[in-house]
Design a protein around this motif. Structure first.
Motif, PDB file in Angstrom:
ATOM      1  N   GLY A  45      90.930  23.039 -34.729  1.00 39.13           N
ATOM      2  CA  GLY A  45      89.866  23.292 -33.765  1.00 39.13           C
ATOM      3  C   GLY A  45      90.290  24.094 -32.557  1.00 39.13           C
ATOM      4  N   ILE A  46      91.590  24.137 -32.278  1.00 37.07           N
ATOM      5  CA  ILE A  46      92.085  24.929 -31.155  1.00 37.07           C
ATOM      6  C   ILE A  46      93.074  25.958 -31.682  1.00 37.07           C
ATOM      7  N   ALA A  47      92.796  27.223 -31.402  1.00 31.53           N
ATOM      8  CA  ALA A  47      93.642  28.304 -31.903  1.00 31.53           C
ATOM      9  C   ALA A  47      94.741  28.621 -30.899  1.00 31.53           C
ATOM     10  N   ARG A  48      95.935  28.843 -31.420  1.00 26.42           N
ATOM     11  CA  ARG A  48      97.038  29.366 -30.605  1.00 26.42           C
ATOM     12  C   ARG A  48      97.316  30.782 -31.079  1.00 26.42           C
ATOM     13  N   MET A  49      97.243  31.734 -30.182  1.00 27.04           N
ATOM     14  CA  MET A  49      97.369  33.139 -30.561  1.00 27.04           C
ATOM     15  C   MET A  49      98.774  33.657 -30.266  1.00 27.04           C
ATOM     16  N   ASP A  50      99.330  34.395 -31.214  1.00 23.49           N
ATOM     17  CA  ASP A  50     100.643  34.992 -30.987  1.00 23.49           C
ATOM     18  C   ASP A  50     100.486  36.287 -30.191  1.00 23.49           C
ATOM     19  N   ASP A  51     101.609  36.918 -29.868  1.00 27.88           N
ATOM     20  CA  ASP A  51     101.583  38.091 -28.997  1.00 27.88           C
ATOM     21  C   ASP A  51     100.786  39.248 -29.605  1.00 27.88           C
ATOM     22  N   THR A  52     100.876  39.392 -30.929  1.00 32.88           N
ATOM     23  CA  THR A  52     100.142  40.486 -31.584  1.00 32.88           C
ATOM     24  C   THR A  52      98.640  40.280 -31.462  1.00 32.88           C
ATOM     25  N   VAL A  53      98.202  39.059 -31.717  1.00 29.89           N
ATOM     26  CA  VAL A  53      96.768  38.752 -31.614  1.00 29.89           C
ATOM     27  C   VAL A  53      96.295  38.925 -30.171  1.00 29.89           C
ATOM     28  N   LYS A  54      97.098  38.474 -29.229  1.00 24.54           N
ATOM     29  CA  LYS A  54      96.725  38.623 -27.817  1.00 24.54           C
ATOM     30  C   LYS A  54      96.550  40.099 -27.458  1.00 24.54           C
ATOM     31  N   ALA A  55      97.502  40.908 -27.889  1.00 20.17           N
ATOM     32  CA  ALA A  55      97.430  42.339 -27.582  1.00 20.17           C
ATOM     33  C   ALA A  55      96.191  42.968 -28.201  1.00 20.17           C
ATOM     34  N   ASN A  56      95.868  42.564 -29.429  1.00 14.43           N
ATOM     35  CA  ASN A  56      94.676  43.099 -30.104  1.00 14.43           C
ATOM     36  C   ASN A  56      93.398  42.667 -29.381  1.00 14.43           C
ATOM     37  N   CYS A  57      93.386  41.430 -28.895  1.00 18.11           N
ATOM     38  CA  CYS A  57      92.204  40.938 -28.177  1.00 18.11           C
ATOM     39  C   CYS A  57      92.017  41.684 -26.859  1.00 18.11           C
ATOM     40  N   LYS A  58      93.074  41.903 -26.138  1.00 18.43           N
ATOM     41  CA  LYS A  58      92.988  42.643 -24.876  1.00 18.43           C
ATOM     42  C   LYS A  58      92.495  44.068 -25.125  1.00 18.43           C
ATOM     43  N   LYS A  59      92.997  44.666 -26.201  1.00 18.09           N
ATOM     44  CA  LYS A  59      92.548  46.014 -26.556  1.00 18.09           C
ATOM     45  C   LYS A  59      91.069  46.006 -26.917  1.00 18.09           C
ATOM     46  N   ALA A  60      90.641  44.987 -27.668  1.00 19.63           N
ATOM     47  CA  ALA A  60      89.232  44.888 -28.052  1.00 19.63           C
ATOM     48  C   ALA A  60      88.341  44.760 -26.820  1.00 19.63           C
ATOM     49  N   TRP A  61      88.786  43.991 -25.831  1.00 18.96           N
ATOM     50  CA  TRP A  61      87.992  43.804 -24.622  1.00 18.96           C
ATOM     51  C   TRP A  61      87.899  45.100 -23.820  1.00 18.96           C
ATOM     52  N   ASN A  62      89.016  45.773 -23.652  1.00 18.25           N
ATOM     53  CA  ASN A  62      89.000  47.025 -22.897  1.00 18.25           C
ATOM     54  C   ASN A  62      88.157  48.092 -23.598  1.00 18.25           C
ATOM     55  N   ASN A  63      88.214  48.114 -24.933  1.00 19.21           N
ATOM     56  CA  ASN A  63      87.365  49.048 -25.685  1.00 19.21           C
ATOM     57  C   ASN A  63      85.894  48.697 -25.508  1.00 19.21           C
ATOM     58  N   TYR A  64      85.605  47.416 -25.470  1.00 20.46           N
ATOM     59  CA  TYR A  64      84.218  46.963 -25.292  1.00 20.46           C
ATOM     60  C   TYR A  64      83.695  47.378 -23.919  1.00 20.46           C
ATOM     61  N   LEU A  65      84.520  47.183 -22.887  1.00 17.29           N
ATOM     62  CA  LEU A  65      84.102  47.534 -21.529  1.00 17.29           C
ATOM     63  C   LEU A  65      83.859  49.034 -21.374  1.00 17.29           C
ATOM     64  N   ALA A  66      84.496  49.833 -22.225  1.00 21.52           N
ATOM     65  CA  ALA A  66      84.336  51.284 -22.144  1.00 21.52           C
ATOM     66  C   ALA A  66      82.972  51.747 -22.634  1.00 21.52           C
ATOM     67  N   LYS A  67      82.241  50.846 -23.269  1.00 19.63           N
ATOM     68  CA  LYS A  67      80.914  51.178 -23.769  1.00 19.63           C
ATOM     69  C   LYS A  67      79.856  50.884 -22.701  1.00 19.63           C
ATOM     70  N   ASN A  68      78.630  51.180 -23.009  1.00 16.78           N
ATOM     71  CA  ASN A  68      77.527  50.913 -22.089  1.00 16.78           C
ATOM     72  C   ASN A  68      77.063  49.470 -22.261  1.00 16.78           C
ATOM     73  N   ALA A 188      86.178  42.409 -15.235  1.00 12.40           N
ATOM     74  CA  ALA A 188      84.784  42.483 -15.697  1.00 12.40           C
ATOM     75  C   ALA A 188      84.085  43.755 -15.236  1.00 12.40           C
ATOM     76  N   LYS A 189      84.845  44.804 -15.007  1.00 13.07           N
ATOM     77  CA  LYS A 189      84.298  46.071 -14.553  1.00 13.07           C
ATOM     78  C   LYS A 189      83.863  46.901 -15.755  1.00 13.07           C
ATOM     79  N   ASN A 190      82.623  47.390 -15.748  1.00 18.34           N
ATOM     80  CA  ASN A 190      82.146  48.176 -16.888  1.00 18.34           C
ATOM     81  C   ASN A 190      82.527  49.653 -16.757  1.00 18.34           C
ATOM     82  N   ALA A 191      82.069  50.451 -17.694  1.00 20.38           N
ATOM     83  CA  ALA A 191      82.460  51.864 -17.741  1.00 20.38           C
ATOM     84  C   ALA A 191      81.985  52.646 -16.521  1.00 20.38           C
ATOM     85  N   LYS A 192      80.983  52.130 -15.825  1.00 24.56           N
ATOM     86  CA  LYS A 192      80.457  52.805 -14.637  1.00 24.56           C
ATOM     87  C   LYS A 192      81.051  52.246 -13.345  1.00 24.56           C
ATOM     88  N   ASN A 193      82.136  51.466 -13.492  1.00 24.68           N
ATOM     89  CA  ASN A 193      82.801  50.837 -12.342  1.00 24.68           C
ATOM     90  C   ASN A 193      81.906  49.813 -11.640  1.00 24.68           C
TER      91      ASN A 193
END
Length: 507
Positions: A45-68, A188-193
């Protein structure tokens, strides 16, 4: 029996007679206990993420914020700071005012370390003609405390936590309200700052929040190169709950009118429902740290947000597939995803017909999603993560408080005692379906997860009804995923001396 005046009161609050009767039934019948299967633990029920997964999640979030996209940070901030100063209120009741308790000795022994010390010194000088040090040397400790708590001093005994000075910086001191602005600007800053924040506050303090907002927002907007959009709301009168006496009859005030009380933080599901955003962060007002301790907080906010948008992307893809023609193999793949990634399970579902499986998936995937950070329990009071049986017979993850366990049931109480993790209120929520339509959040509340507490009014005992908690029963029917986060991300200020911890001193 309701009077004409009672009916007028209900009408003004927007409370129906049916809702009032439902509240009375809870007083009469109580609330049923959930069936809890086990504590949520690592791997269960509780996930522990390794460094690779963490890096991928951070990248996914930053890519998401780059959108509208629209992102909001939602901060419950209506709580008064009076409980934070409980020890000082008790000190004022002592007849001698001598420092004998450990908490009092620590407060006065390190009083210069508090961010509010300079303002306190000014109040003492203007009111007493002496500074804090002189008053302490004369043993006039109560005068110092009076200047902290009273409305003629700092008025910290009546103000909300969000407006107290928590942290000291070379350029000045910050309140939790301001620290949340800074956090938002970082993750939590979006693509328009643009950075959107929403604070829920009490009506009596709304203007004070607006006042600090007028000066703080321009300063931090320039400092971080962003544009803030800050909004406020108050708890809706329609979420108030009626009070009753020990015999479950209406509790009436001295003028004969019904007594209504705020329904607790669960009432804020209505405020949350009014937010138009794709992703919503939720964090308590007092869980903030100075800038040089923010790294872990920011990193794990990005991680759990990235995990959320990845899960939402897959959920939305499956929803699109279910709107078309799907095969048995595709349906089984979705069931695997639900059990392994989304942590909900329905016994016997794989033996049912394809049509039944599709109906089940359409219903269970078409819900808001939340990813919640969980920390190792180190003795902090509050709720925790558990695997529970839902009203529809399925099993899923829930955040429960100890009051939701039957102390007379040794098996259930034992499960509560075995919990190894704690809920720090670290949530990221996705509240729209794959068509971009916002979910109606009150529809996902389990009304049977409230609780009754004993209070008093004018010296008379009463029973009060608390609505299902915002991250407890109010989100009972959400898709819920738990992730381990470090305890360094959890630094609440429950008592004033917590501000003397190194995490709040910035050292």
């Amino acid at each position: 029996m309701l009077t004409r005046e009672d009916m007028d009161c209900l009408s003004k609050k927007g409370i129906s007679e049916e809702l009032l009767e439902e509240q009375l039934s809870h007083f009469r019948d109580g609330f049923p206990y959930l069936t809890v299967c086990s504590p949520a633990t690592l791997g269960n029920g509780i996930a522990r993420m390794d460094d690779t997964v963490k890096a991928n999640c951070k990248k996914a979030w930053n890519n998401y914020l780059a959108k509208n996209v629209s992102v909001v940070k939602f901060v419950p901030a209506s709580g008064a700071a009076s409980r934070m100063f409980k020890s000082l209120f008790e000190f004022m009741e002592l007849s001698d005012g001598i420092l004998s308790r450990e908490a009092d000795m620590k407060f006065f022994g390190e009083i210069e370390k508090f961010a509010f010390f300079d303002e306190l010194n000014e109040k003492c000088n203007s009111r007493e003609g002496k500074n804090v040090a002189d008053l302490c040397r004369q043993g006039r400790y109560k005068s110092v405390v009076s200047n902290v708590l009273s409305d003629k001093g700092l008025n910290y005994g009546a103000l909300p936590k969000g407006l107290l000075l928590f942290h000291r910086y070379p350029e000045g001191c910050r309140t939790p309200f301001e620290e949340h602005l800074v956090e938002g600007a970082i993750y939590a800053k979006n693509a328009k700052n643009q950075v959107r924040l929403h604070y829920t506050v009490s009506q009596e303090h709304l203007e004070l929040f607006r006042s600090i907002c007028k000066t703080a927002v321009p300063y931090f907007a320039q400092k971080y190169g962003v544009e803030f959009d800050v909004t406020f709301s108050v708890q809706k009168p329609s979420t108030d709950t009626v009070a009753v006496d020990k015999d479950n009859n209406f509790f009436r005030k001295s003028d004969g009118s019904l007594l209504f009380r705020p329904g607790g933080h669960g009432a804020l599901i209505e405020n949350l429902n009014d937010i138009d955003a794709d992703i919503i962060f939720i964090k308590n007002i007092d869980n903030v740290v100075p800038d040089n301790f923010k790294q872990d907080t920011v990193e794990y906010k990005q991680i759990i947000a990235g995990l959320l948008v990845d899960l939402q992307k897959q959920v939305h893809e499956y929803q699109r597939m279910l709107d078309d023609t799907v095969t048995e193999a595709q349906v089984n793949e979705m069931l695997d995803f639900c059990e392994k990634k989304l942590c909900f399970y329905c016994s016997g579902i794989r033996e049912r017909s394809l049509a039944d499986k599709i109906e089940y998936l359409e219903r269970k995937l078409n819900r808001p999603i939340r990813v919640c950070g969980m920390v190792k329990n180190e003795g902090e009071p509050g709720g925790g993560p558990f695997l529970c049986v839902n009203p529809d017979g399925t099993r899923s993850l829930q955040i429960l408080e100890s009051s939701q366990f039957d102390k007379n049931d040794e098996s259930q109480w034992g499960i509560m005692k075995r919990s190894e993790f704690f809920n720090p209120v670290d949530l990221v929520c996705a509240v729209k379906d794959y068509k971009g339509q916002k979910y109606d959040l009150p529809k996902y509340v389990d009304p049977n997860t409230g609780f009754i507490s004993l209070k008093s009014k004018d010296g008379k005992e009463l029973k009060a009804l608390e609505l299902p908690g915002l991250w407890n029963g109010a989100m009972s029917d959400w898709i819920t995923v738990f992730v381990e986060v470090p305890v360094s991300t959890f630094n609440p200020v429950k008592v004033v001396n917590d501000l003397l911890r190194k995490e709040h001193q910035g050292i």
